[in-house]
Motif scaffolding. Structure first.
Motif, PDB file in Angstrom:
ATOM      1  N   GLU A  49      73.426  69.216  40.602  1.00 27.39           N
ATOM      2  CA  GLU A  49      74.163  70.467  40.793  1.00 27.39           C
ATOM      3  C   GLU A  49      73.648  71.165  42.046  1.00 27.39           C
ATOM      4  OE1 GLU A  49      75.760  73.883  37.837  1.00 27.39           O
ATOM      5  OE2 GLU A  49      73.597  73.560  37.782  1.00 27.39           O
ATOM      6  N   PHE A  50      74.558  71.786  42.775  1.00 25.25           N
ATOM      7  CA  PHE A  50      74.233  72.484  44.023  1.00 25.25           C
ATOM      8  C   PHE A  50      75.048  73.765  44.016  1.00 25.25           C
ATOM      9  CE2 PHE A  50      74.237  73.415  48.506  1.00 25.25           C
ATOM     10  CZ  PHE A  50      73.086  72.824  49.020  1.00 25.25           C
ATOM     11  N   THR A  66      79.857  74.347  43.961  1.00 25.61           N
ATOM     12  CA  THR A  66      80.195  73.366  44.982  1.00 25.61           C
ATOM     13  C   THR A  66      80.784  72.123  44.326  1.00 25.61           C
ATOM     14  OG1 THR A  66      78.036  72.306  44.906  1.00 25.61           O
ATOM     15  CG2 THR A  66      78.288  74.133  46.457  1.00 25.61           C
ATOM     16  N   THR A  67      81.372  71.273  45.164  1.00 22.53           N
ATOM     17  CA  THR A  67      81.885  69.982  44.704  1.00 22.53           C
ATOM     18  C   THR A  67      81.015  68.900  45.328  1.00 22.53           C
ATOM     19  OG1 THR A  67      84.126  70.870  44.612  1.00 22.53           O
ATOM     20  CG2 THR A  67      83.891  68.461  44.666  1.00 22.53           C
ATOM     21  N   ILE A  68      80.448  68.058  44.473  1.00 16.91           N
ATOM     22  CA  ILE A  68      79.607  66.954  44.937  1.00 16.91           C
ATOM     23  C   ILE A  68      80.445  65.679  44.871  1.00 16.91           C
ATOM     24  CG2 ILE A  68      77.526  65.605  44.509  1.00 16.91           C
ATOM     25  CD1 ILE A  68      76.356  68.129  43.168  1.00 16.91           C
ATOM     26  N   ASP A  69      80.640  65.054  46.027  1.00 17.78           N
ATOM     27  CA  ASP A  69      81.369  63.785  46.108  1.00 17.78           C
ATOM     28  C   ASP A  69      80.344  62.683  46.377  1.00 17.78           C
ATOM     29  OD1 ASP A  69      82.872  61.522  46.757  1.00 17.78           O
ATOM     30  OD2 ASP A  69      84.445  62.701  47.726  1.00 17.78           O
ATOM     31  N   PRO A  90      70.404  77.759  48.569  1.00 19.01           N
ATOM     32  CA  PRO A  90      71.024  77.042  47.450  1.00 19.01           C
ATOM     33  C   PRO A  90      70.088  76.902  46.253  1.00 19.01           C
ATOM     34  CG  PRO A  90      70.238  75.470  49.039  1.00 19.01           C
ATOM     35  CD  PRO A  90      69.978  76.841  49.622  1.00 19.01           C
ATOM     36  N   GLU A  91      70.670  76.758  45.106  1.00 21.21           N
ATOM     37  CA  GLU A  91      69.955  76.387  43.889  1.00 21.21           C
ATOM     38  C   GLU A  91      70.331  74.929  43.649  1.00 21.21           C
ATOM     39  OE1 GLU A  91      67.607  76.573  40.528  1.00 21.21           O
ATOM     40  OE2 GLU A  91      67.832  78.112  42.058  1.00 21.21           O
ATOM     41  N   ILE A  92      69.351  74.040  43.713  1.00 19.95           N
ATOM     42  CA  ILE A  92      69.620  72.609  43.645  1.00 19.95           C
ATOM     43  C   ILE A  92      68.973  72.018  42.401  1.00 19.95           C
ATOM     44  CG2 ILE A  92      69.417  70.396  44.848  1.00 19.95           C
ATOM     45  CD1 ILE A  92      68.970  72.067  47.441  1.00 19.95           C
TER      46      ILE A  92
END
Length: 106
Positions: A49-50, A66-69, A90-92
Motif C-alpha cells: 500500500e502507498f 494510489t493505484t499500484i500496477d 508517503p505512508e508505505i
C-alpha cells in the motif's frame, strides 16, 4: 588388439579427444535450470500500500489513495491542482521481506 598410430595420427586423435572432452565439460557445466525465483514470482518483496495521509501532509485535506500496477511497476494517484507534490510524505506498507530506502519513518 593393438592400435598402431603414427605421430600425426596420434596427435590428431589426442586433439579430437581434448576437443570433445572440453566440449562435453562446457555443455555439462551450463545449467539451464532457472530455479531462482524472480522477485515478482515470489510475492515476498512488494509494496502493498502507498498512501498520502492528510494527518502527515499539511497540503492535503483528505487522505490520498494510489493505484499500484505491479505489471507496469508504477504507482499513480491524482492530487488537487497546485499541490506541492515534492513536499508530500508517503505512508508505505511493504511485505515482510521487502525493504525501502529511505526507511519509512512511521
Amino acid at each position: 588388439m593393438y592400435l598402431r598410430l603414427n605421430k600425426l595420427e596420434l596427435k590428431l586423435l589426442i586433439t579430437k579427444v581434448v576437443f570433445w572432452t572440453a566440449g562435453l565439460l562446457v555443455m555439462l557445466s551450463c545449467n539451464n535450470d532457472d530455479d531462482s525465483p524472480s522477485p515478482r514470482a515470489s510475492g515476498e518483496k512488494e509494496i502493498i500500500e502507498f498512501t498520502f495521509l492528510a494527518s502527515e501532509n499539511n497540503a492535503l485535506q483528505e487522505d490520498i489513495k494510489t493505484t499500484i500496477d505491479k505489471d507496469q511497476h508504477t504507482i499513480t494517484t491524482t492530487v488537487a491542482f497546485g499541490t506541492d507534490v515534492t513536499a508530500l510524505k508517503p505512508e508505505i506498507t511493504i511485505s515482510e521481506k521487502a525493504s525501502i530506502t529511505p526507511e519509512n519513518e512511521t
